[in-house]
Design a protein around this motif. Structure first.
Motif, PDB file in Angstrom:
ATOM      1  N   ARG A   1      70.412  -1.295 127.380  1.00  0.00           N
ATOM      2  CA  ARG A   1      68.991  -1.005 127.215  1.00  0.00           C
ATOM      3  C   ARG A   1      68.157  -2.173 127.705  1.00  0.00           C
ATOM      4  N   TRP A   2      68.569  -3.390 127.355  1.00  0.00           N
ATOM      5  CA  TRP A   2      67.852  -4.580 127.806  1.00  0.00           C
ATOM      6  C   TRP A   2      67.844  -4.666 129.331  1.00  0.00           C
ATOM      7  N   LEU A   3      68.976  -4.391 129.955  1.00  0.00           N
ATOM      8  CA  LEU A   3      69.067  -4.463 131.413  1.00  0.00           C
ATOM      9  C   LEU A   3      68.166  -3.430 132.084  1.00  0.00           C
ATOM     10  N   LEU A   4      68.176  -2.199 131.572  1.00  0.00           N
ATOM     11  CA  LEU A   4      67.345  -1.150 132.159  1.00  0.00           C
ATOM     12  C   LEU A   4      65.866  -1.456 131.963  1.00  0.00           C
ATOM     13  N   ASN A   5      65.512  -1.965 130.784  1.00  0.00           N
ATOM     14  CA  ASN A   5      64.121  -2.335 130.537  1.00  0.00           C
ATOM     15  C   ASN A   5      63.681  -3.451 131.486  1.00  0.00           C
ATOM     16  N   ALA A   6      64.554  -4.442 131.675  1.00  0.00           N
ATOM     17  CA  ALA A   6      64.227  -5.559 132.554  1.00  0.00           C
ATOM     18  C   ALA A   6      64.058  -5.070 133.995  1.00  0.00           C
ATOM     19  N   ALA A   7      64.940  -4.170 134.424  1.00  0.00           N
ATOM     20  CA  ALA A   7      64.826  -3.622 135.781  1.00  0.00           C
ATOM     21  C   ALA A   7      63.512  -2.881 135.949  1.00  0.00           C
ATOM     22  N   ASP A   8      63.111  -2.155 134.921  1.00  0.00           N
ATOM     23  CA  ASP A   8      61.862  -1.405 134.974  1.00  0.00           C
ATOM     24  C   ASP A   8      60.665  -2.352 135.059  1.00  0.00           C
ATOM     25  N   ARG A   9      60.667  -3.383 134.226  1.00  0.00           N
ATOM     26  CA  ARG A   9      59.539  -4.329 134.213  1.00  0.00           C
ATOM     27  C   ARG A   9      59.425  -5.092 135.523  1.00  0.00           C
ATOM     28  N   LEU A  10      60.567  -5.414 136.137  1.00  0.00           N
ATOM     29  CA  LEU A  10      60.565  -6.204 137.365  1.00  0.00           C
ATOM     30  C   LEU A  10      60.372  -5.357 138.619  1.00  0.00           C
ATOM     31  N   GLY A  11      60.298  -4.042 138.437  1.00  0.00           N
ATOM     32  CA  GLY A  11      60.079  -3.173 139.578  1.00  0.00           C
ATOM     33  C   GLY A  11      61.296  -2.995 140.458  1.00  0.00           C
ATOM     34  N   VAL A  12      62.492  -3.228 139.919  1.00  0.00           N
ATOM     35  CA  VAL A  12      63.721  -3.038 140.693  1.00  0.00           C
ATOM     36  C   VAL A  12      63.912  -1.545 140.964  1.00  0.00           C
ATOM     37  N   ALA A  13      64.356  -1.206 142.169  1.00  0.00           N
ATOM     38  CA  ALA A  13      64.578   0.199 142.523  1.00  0.00           C
ATOM     39  C   ALA A  13      65.566   0.824 141.550  1.00  0.00           C
TER      40      ALA A  13
ATOM     41  N   ARG B   1      67.189   3.644 141.548  1.00  0.00           N
ATOM     42  CA  ARG B   1      68.388   4.263 142.108  1.00  0.00           C
ATOM     43  C   ARG B   1      69.451   3.215 142.410  1.00  0.00           C
ATOM     44  N   ASP B   2      69.042   2.081 142.987  1.00  0.00           N
ATOM     45  CA  ASP B   2      69.999   1.034 143.337  1.00  0.00           C
ATOM     46  C   ASP B   2      70.582   0.371 142.092  1.00  0.00           C
ATOM     47  N   PHE B   3      69.723   0.054 141.137  1.00  0.00           N
ATOM     48  CA  PHE B   3      70.210  -0.616 139.931  1.00  0.00           C
ATOM     49  C   PHE B   3      71.037   0.338 139.081  1.00  0.00           C
ATOM     50  N   GLY B   4      70.570   1.574 138.971  1.00  0.00           N
ATOM     51  CA  GLY B   4      71.292   2.553 138.167  1.00  0.00           C
ATOM     52  C   GLY B   4      72.666   2.869 138.703  1.00  0.00           C
ATOM     53  N   ALA B   5      72.856   2.712 140.032  1.00  0.00           N
ATOM     54  CA  ALA B   5      74.160   3.003 140.630  1.00  0.00           C
ATOM     55  C   ALA B   5      75.257   2.126 140.037  1.00  0.00           C
TER      56      ALA B   5
ATOM     57  N   ARG C   1      66.963   8.440 140.324  1.00  0.00           N
ATOM     58  CA  ARG C   1      65.941   7.820 139.490  1.00  0.00           C
ATOM     59  C   ARG C   1      65.801   8.563 138.165  1.00  0.00           C
ATOM     60  N   GLN C   2      65.908   9.903 138.234  1.00  0.00           N
ATOM     61  CA  GLN C   2      65.791  10.670 136.996  1.00  0.00           C
ATOM     62  C   GLN C   2      66.933  10.344 136.046  1.00  0.00           C
ATOM     63  N   GLY C   3      68.133  10.115 136.601  1.00  0.00           N
ATOM     64  CA  GLY C   3      69.259   9.717 135.766  1.00  0.00           C
ATOM     65  C   GLY C   3      68.990   8.398 135.071  1.00  0.00           C
ATOM     66  N   PHE C   4      68.352   7.468 135.785  1.00  0.00           N
ATOM     67  CA  PHE C   4      67.978   6.177 135.194  1.00  0.00           C
ATOM     68  C   PHE C   4      67.017   6.395 134.033  1.00  0.00           C
ATOM     69  N   ARG C   5      66.006   7.225 134.262  1.00  0.00           N
ATOM     70  CA  ARG C   5      65.006   7.453 133.217  1.00  0.00           C
ATOM     71  C   ARG C   5      65.634   8.112 131.986  1.00  0.00           C
TER      72      ARG C   5
ATOM     73  N   LEU D   1      69.129   5.713 125.412  1.00  0.00           N
ATOM     74  CA  LEU D   1      69.448   4.459 124.745  1.00  0.00           C
ATOM     75  C   LEU D   1      68.355   4.063 123.755  1.00  0.00           C
ATOM     76  N   HIS D   2      67.103   4.277 124.141  1.00  0.00           N
ATOM     77  CA  HIS D   2      66.011   3.947 123.225  1.00  0.00           C
ATOM     78  C   HIS D   2      66.103   4.787 121.951  1.00  0.00           C
ATOM     79  N   ALA D   3      66.391   6.074 122.109  1.00  0.00           N
ATOM     80  CA  ALA D   3      66.498   6.935 120.928  1.00  0.00           C
ATOM     81  C   ALA D   3      67.725   6.580 120.105  1.00  0.00           C
ATOM     82  N   LEU D   4      68.799   6.257 120.772  1.00  0.00           N
ATOM     83  CA  LEU D   4      70.046   5.936 120.081  1.00  0.00           C
ATOM     84  C   LEU D   4      69.913   4.675 119.247  1.00  0.00           C
ATOM     85  N   LEU D   5      69.200   3.699 119.777  1.00  0.00           N
ATOM     86  CA  LEU D   5      69.119   2.395 119.128  1.00  0.00           C
ATOM     87  C   LEU D   5      67.885   2.229 118.247  1.00  0.00           C
ATOM     88  N   ALA D   6      66.981   3.207 118.281  1.00  0.00           N
ATOM     89  CA  ALA D   6      65.792   3.120 117.432  1.00  0.00           C
ATOM     90  C   ALA D   6      66.205   3.185 115.965  1.00  0.00           C
ATOM     91  N   ASP D   7      65.509   2.414 115.142  1.00  0.00           N
ATOM     92  CA  ASP D   7      65.850   2.373 113.717  1.00  0.00           C
ATOM     93  C   ASP D   7      65.823   3.757 113.081  1.00  0.00           C
TER      94      ASP D   7
END
Length: 216
Positions: free
Chosen positions: A55-67, A69-73, A80-84, A90-96
């Protein structure tokens, strides 16, 4: 129990699991059963840790504007939809208070509605509205000259403009659309997308500065 390999047992969960896989078969059966239950607890603990890191990695990729599709691969996501969807899961799974089984359609609708925006982000979105929508219009202008895959990414921004929607998700979708233009296989499109990428990068910098600015 005079385990001759006791000295190899580390204190970290992964080290304990590695030790049991390597030497567990030589222990008495009753001890092996107990260790098996302990190993399962450690395995689940590490699984949750891995989910939190992802979750941290995906959030960081989103904030930094990393593509996306490339990062999710790297995680086996092919779109991109798979990434989203993975990030939503993960957000729902880890939410309190999360159910652990998010409704991805509802999550997408939540994004589109801009729910959960903080005050700082809402204020920035309001201030940047003209610049964001102008960029969105320039991006959508490519809709009829790109390939089907790129047009699909542009279609969501096009819909927002047509339906006069504006919110956090508008900016997120705009980022996906610009990324898609930069990767478009139609001759000349990627080059024409460079100024759009620069404008998007400037907006992202402004957004980051606004969100990091101390309140009060």
């Amino acid at each position: 129990m005079d385990d001759p390999h006791r000295g190899e047992l580390g204190s970290e969960p992964a080290e304990v699991l590695s030790y049991l896989r390597k030497h567990g078969s030589g222990l008495p059966e009753g001890v092996r059963v107990d260790d098996l239950f302990d190993a399962a607890v450690l395995h689940v603990y590490l699984w949750w840790q891995a989910a939190d890191r992802e979750r941290w990695l995906l959030n960081a990729a989103d904030r930094l504007g990393v593509a996306h599709r490339d990062f999710g691969a790297m995680f086996g996501m092919r779109s991109r939809q798979g990434f989203r969807d993975r990030a939503d899961r993960l957000h729902a799974l880890l939410a309190d208070a999360g159910s652990g089984r998010p409704d991805e359609k509802l999550a997408r609708a939540d994004r589109a509605a801009g729910r959960g925006e903080g005050d700082a982000e809402a204020e920035w979105l309001a201030a940047a509205r003209d610049d964001v929508l102008q960029l969105a219009g320039d991006v959508v202008a490519f809709y009829d000259v790109v390939d089907d895959e790129t047009a699909d990414e542009l279609s969501e921004v096009r819909r927002d403009l047509r339906e006069d929607r504006y919110g956090k998700d508008t900016f997120v979708l705009l980022g996906y659309a610009v990324d898609a233009l930069a990767e478009c296989r139609v001759d000349g499109i990627a080059e024409q997308a460079r100024p759009l990428q620069q404008r998007l990068a400037s907006l992202r910098q402004q957004r980051t500065a606004a969100l990091e600015r101390p309140s009060g």
